[in-house]
Design a protein around this motif. Structure first.
Motif, PDB file in Angstrom:
ATOM      1  N   LYS A  68       0.875  -1.173   0.000  1.00 58.17           N
ATOM      2  CA  LYS A  68       0.000   0.000   0.000  1.00 58.17           C
ATOM      3  C   LYS A  68       0.908   1.218   0.000  1.00 58.17           C
ATOM      4  CE  LYS A  68      -4.054  -2.035   1.313  1.00 58.17           C
ATOM      5  NZ  LYS A  68      -5.352  -1.854   0.685  1.00 58.17           N
ATOM      6  N   PHE A  69       0.498   2.222  -0.734  1.00 55.30           N
ATOM      7  CA  PHE A  69       1.226   3.489  -0.662  1.00 55.30           C
ATOM      8  C   PHE A  69       0.285   4.612  -1.026  1.00 55.30           C
ATOM      9  CE2 PHE A  69       1.489   2.183  -5.005  1.00 55.30           C
ATOM     10  CZ  PHE A  69       1.493   3.347  -5.753  1.00 55.30           C
ATOM     11  N   GLY A  70       0.688   5.820  -0.681  1.00 52.81           N
ATOM     12  CA  GLY A  70      -0.151   6.971  -0.996  1.00 52.81           C
ATOM     13  C   GLY A  70       0.625   8.247  -0.791  1.00 52.81           C
ATOM     14  N   THR A  71      -0.013   9.365  -1.097  1.00 56.20           N
ATOM     15  CA  THR A  71       0.644  10.662  -0.988  1.00 56.20           C
ATOM     16  C   THR A  71       0.358  11.267   0.381  1.00 56.20           C
ATOM     17  OG1 THR A  71       0.394  10.945  -3.339  1.00 56.20           O
ATOM     18  CG2 THR A  71       0.839  12.919  -2.082  1.00 56.20           C
ATOM     19  N   VAL A  72       1.436  11.646   1.074  1.00 56.91           N
ATOM     20  CA  VAL A  72       1.307  12.216   2.413  1.00 56.91           C
ATOM     21  C   VAL A  72       2.021  13.563   2.434  1.00 56.91           C
ATOM     22  CG1 VAL A  72       1.725  11.838   4.882  1.00 56.91           C
ATOM     23  CG2 VAL A  72       1.334   9.867   3.391  1.00 56.91           C
ATOM     24  N   LYS A  73       1.351  14.566   3.030  1.00 51.29           N
ATOM     25  CA  LYS A  73       1.941  15.897   3.161  1.00 51.29           C
ATOM     26  C   LYS A  73       2.719  15.933   4.473  1.00 51.29           C
ATOM     27  CE  LYS A  73      -0.643  19.543   1.568  1.00 51.29           C
ATOM     28  NZ  LYS A  73      -1.689  20.575   1.739  1.00 51.29           N
ATOM     29  N   ARG A  74       3.975  16.335   4.406  1.00 55.52           N
ATOM     30  CA  ARG A  74       4.819  16.414   5.615  1.00 55.52           C
ATOM     31  C   ARG A  74       5.571  17.745   5.623  1.00 55.52           C
ATOM     32  NH1 ARG A  74       3.750  11.881   8.930  1.00 55.52           N
ATOM     33  NH2 ARG A  74       3.945   9.960   7.736  1.00 55.52           N
ATOM     34  N   ALA A  75       5.980  18.173   6.814  1.00 55.20           N
ATOM     35  CA  ALA A  75       6.823  19.369   6.924  1.00 55.20           C
ATOM     36  C   ALA A  75       8.133  19.122   6.169  1.00 55.20           C
ATOM     37  CB  ALA A  75       7.102  19.678   8.385  1.00 55.20           C
ATOM     38  N   ALA A  76       8.604  20.147   5.451  1.00 58.43           N
ATOM     39  CA  ALA A  76       9.798  20.014   4.614  1.00 58.43           C
ATOM     40  C   ALA A  76      11.070  19.873   5.439  1.00 58.43           C
ATOM     41  CB  ALA A  76       9.911  21.227   3.696  1.00 58.43           C
ATOM     42  N   SER A  77      11.087  20.490   6.628  1.00 60.85           N
ATOM     43  CA  SER A  77      12.261  20.348   7.484  1.00 60.85           C
ATOM     44  C   SER A  77      11.851  20.440   8.952  1.00 60.85           C
ATOM     45  CB  SER A  77      13.337  21.386   7.131  1.00 60.85           C
ATOM     46  OG  SER A  77      12.784  22.659   7.062  1.00 60.85           O
ATOM     47  N   LEU A  78      12.751  19.953   9.789  1.00 60.22           N
ATOM     48  CA  LEU A  78      12.446  19.937  11.227  1.00 60.22           C
ATOM     49  C   LEU A  78      13.726  19.891  12.061  1.00 60.22           C
ATOM     50  CD1 LEU A  78      13.026  16.765  12.120  1.00 60.22           C
ATOM     51  CD2 LEU A  78      10.817  16.395  11.082  1.00 60.22           C
ATOM     52  N   THR A  79      13.558  20.219  13.316  1.00 62.06           N
ATOM     53  CA  THR A  79      14.630  20.056  14.290  1.00 62.06           C
ATOM     54  C   THR A  79      14.178  18.992  15.283  1.00 62.06           C
ATOM     55  OG1 THR A  79      15.176  22.381  14.051  1.00 62.06           O
ATOM     56  CG2 THR A  79      16.129  21.259  15.949  1.00 62.06           C
ATOM     57  N   LEU A  80      15.094  18.082  15.580  1.00 60.04           N
ATOM     58  CA  LEU A  80      14.754  16.898  16.352  1.00 60.04           C
ATOM     59  C   LEU A  80      15.741  16.722  17.497  1.00 60.04           C
ATOM     60  CD1 LEU A  80      13.447  13.836  16.005  1.00 60.04           C
ATOM     61  CD2 LEU A  80      15.648  13.403  14.967  1.00 60.04           C
ATOM     62  N   LYS A  81      15.221  16.275  18.631  1.00 62.67           N
ATOM     63  CA  LYS A  81      16.063  15.955  19.779  1.00 62.67           C
ATOM     64  C   LYS A  81      15.862  14.471  20.086  1.00 62.67           C
ATOM     65  CE  LYS A  81      15.199  17.256  24.072  1.00 62.67           C
ATOM     66  NZ  LYS A  81      14.659  18.118  25.134  1.00 62.67           N
ATOM     67  N   TYR A  82      16.935  13.754  20.347  1.00 64.59           N
ATOM     68  CA  TYR A  82      16.799  12.315  20.660  1.00 64.59           C
ATOM     69  C   TYR A  82      17.990  11.864  21.500  1.00 64.59           C
ATOM     70  CZ  TYR A  82      20.426  11.418  17.152  1.00 64.59           C
ATOM     71  OH  TYR A  82      21.618  11.409  16.459  1.00 64.59           O
ATOM     72  N   GLN A  83      17.864  10.677  22.066  1.00 63.91           N
ATOM     73  CA  GLN A  83      18.991  10.059  22.769  1.00 63.91           C
ATOM     74  C   GLN A  83      19.517   8.915  21.902  1.00 63.91           C
ATOM     75  OE1 GLN A  83      16.455   9.605  26.440  1.00 63.91           O
ATOM     76  NE2 GLN A  83      18.477   9.307  27.325  1.00 63.91           N
ATOM     77  N   ASN A  84      20.835   8.743  21.885  1.00 60.96           N
ATOM     78  CA  ASN A  84      21.389   7.591  21.176  1.00 60.96           C
ATOM     79  C   ASN A  84      21.454   6.397  22.128  1.00 60.96           C
ATOM     80  OD1 ASN A  84      23.648   7.920  22.779  1.00 60.96           O
ATOM     81  ND2 ASN A  84      24.958   8.668  21.126  1.00 60.96           N
ATOM     82  N   GLN A  85      22.010   5.288  21.656  1.00 62.10           N
ATOM     83  CA  GLN A  85      21.987   4.053  22.461  1.00 62.10           C
ATOM     84  C   GLN A  85      22.911   4.139  23.680  1.00 62.10           C
ATOM     85  OE1 GLN A  85      23.326   4.554  19.442  1.00 62.10           O
ATOM     86  NE2 GLN A  85      24.363   2.743  18.683  1.00 62.10           N
ATOM     87  N   HIS A  86      23.713   5.216  23.756  1.00 60.61           N
ATOM     88  CA  HIS A  86      24.563   5.421  24.935  1.00 60.61           C
ATOM     89  C   HIS A  86      23.936   6.420  25.907  1.00 60.61           C
ATOM     90  CE1 HIS A  86      27.374   3.207  22.518  1.00 60.61           C
ATOM     91  NE2 HIS A  86      27.354   4.140  21.595  1.00 60.61           N
ATOM     92  N   GLY A  87      22.718   6.867  25.571  1.00 55.79           N
ATOM     93  CA  GLY A  87      22.013   7.794  26.453  1.00 55.79           C
ATOM     94  C   GLY A  87      22.398   9.248  26.252  1.00 55.79           C
ATOM     95  N   GLU A  88      23.214   9.527  25.228  1.00 54.25           N
ATOM     96  CA  GLU A  88      23.616  10.913  24.969  1.00 54.25           C
ATOM     97  C   GLU A  88      22.541  11.610  24.137  1.00 54.25           C
ATOM     98  OE1 GLU A  88      28.250   9.383  24.629  1.00 54.25           O
ATOM     99  OE2 GLU A  88      27.006   9.622  22.848  1.00 54.25           O
ATOM    100  N   THR A  89      22.255  12.871  24.491  1.00 51.76           N
ATOM    101  CA  THR A  89      21.228  13.632  23.766  1.00 51.76           C
ATOM    102  C   THR A  89      21.857  14.374  22.594  1.00 51.76           C
ATOM    103  OG1 THR A  89      19.948  13.848  25.789  1.00 51.76           O
ATOM    104  CG2 THR A  89      19.433  15.398  24.026  1.00 51.76           C
ATOM    105  N   HIS A  90      21.221  14.254  21.436  1.00 46.61           N
ATOM    106  CA  HIS A  90      21.675  14.938  20.226  1.00 46.61           C
ATOM    107  C   HIS A  90      20.534  15.757  19.644  1.00 46.61           C
ATOM    108  CE1 HIS A  90      25.559  12.935  19.602  1.00 46.61           C
ATOM    109  NE2 HIS A  90      24.991  11.872  20.124  1.00 46.61           N
ATOM    110  N   THR A  91      20.889  16.834  18.930  1.00 42.88           N
ATOM    111  CA  THR A  91      19.906  17.633  18.201  1.00 42.88           C
ATOM    112  C   THR A  91      20.316  17.637  16.735  1.00 42.88           C
ATOM    113  OG1 THR A  91      19.629  19.015  20.151  1.00 42.88           O
ATOM    114  CG2 THR A  91      18.787  19.908  18.111  1.00 42.88           C
TER     115      THR A  91
END
Ligand code: CO
Length: 169
Positions: A101-124
């Protein structure tokens, strides 16, 4: 390491449940990440969320810069979008949990994201276009949202027997 079975179906309760924040990055989470990487590669996906292998925890893997020499496979824990562009892009999108299945989805062109890696360090990270699309698709998975909820028109969700969508996330 192992390739895990994929949870599939638009009405599957595991895919529809909101995933919980990871409190502690223990051995179990690290093993899950390794198995999810194997599973994403085997399925040739651009990303995979833990719910897609039956675990409702806020973990996903993304393949950034896909098809370029800068391709990167990045595990993200407790990821949060902290800024999204007003500019939107419409593009075709598929999901490993909704085969053919597939279809057309509207998404923001860019974003800023914050996450933790597998060592628990936070990255942006600042991401654009397909990388930003992949992240928005994965965050949706963590919140129990699937592309069928976001299609511009349901009629556009078609069977892709002959032409598999290259952007299965
Ligand atoms: Co998906």
């Amino acid at each position: 390491m192992a390739v895990l079975p994929l949870v599939q179906g638009a009405d599957n309760p595991i895919l529809r449940k909101k995933s919980e924040k990871v409190k502690r990055i223990d051995k179990k989470i690290k093993k899950l990440i390794m198995d999810m990487i194997d599973t994403m590669i085997a399925a040739e996906g651009l990303g995979i969320a833990a719910s897609q292998v039956g675990i409702n925890q806020r973990v996903f893997i993304v393949r950034l810069n896909s098809g370029t020499k800068n391709e990167l496979i990045v595990p993200m824990i407790n990821a949060e979008i902290i800024k999204m562009s007003e500019k939107m892009i419409e593009d075709e999108e598929g999901c490993l949990s909704l085969p053919k299945k597939f279809g057309t989805v509207k998404r923001a062109a860019s974003l800023t994201l914050k996450y933790q890696n597998q060592h628990g360090e936070t990255h942006t990270l600042n991401l654009h276009e397909l990388n930003a699309r992949t992240i928005q698709h994965e965050i949706d998975h963590l919140d129990g949202i699937l592309i069928v909820d976001r299609l511009e028109a349901e009629l556009r969700l078609e069977s892709a027997e002959k032409l598999p969508c290259p952007k299965q996330i």
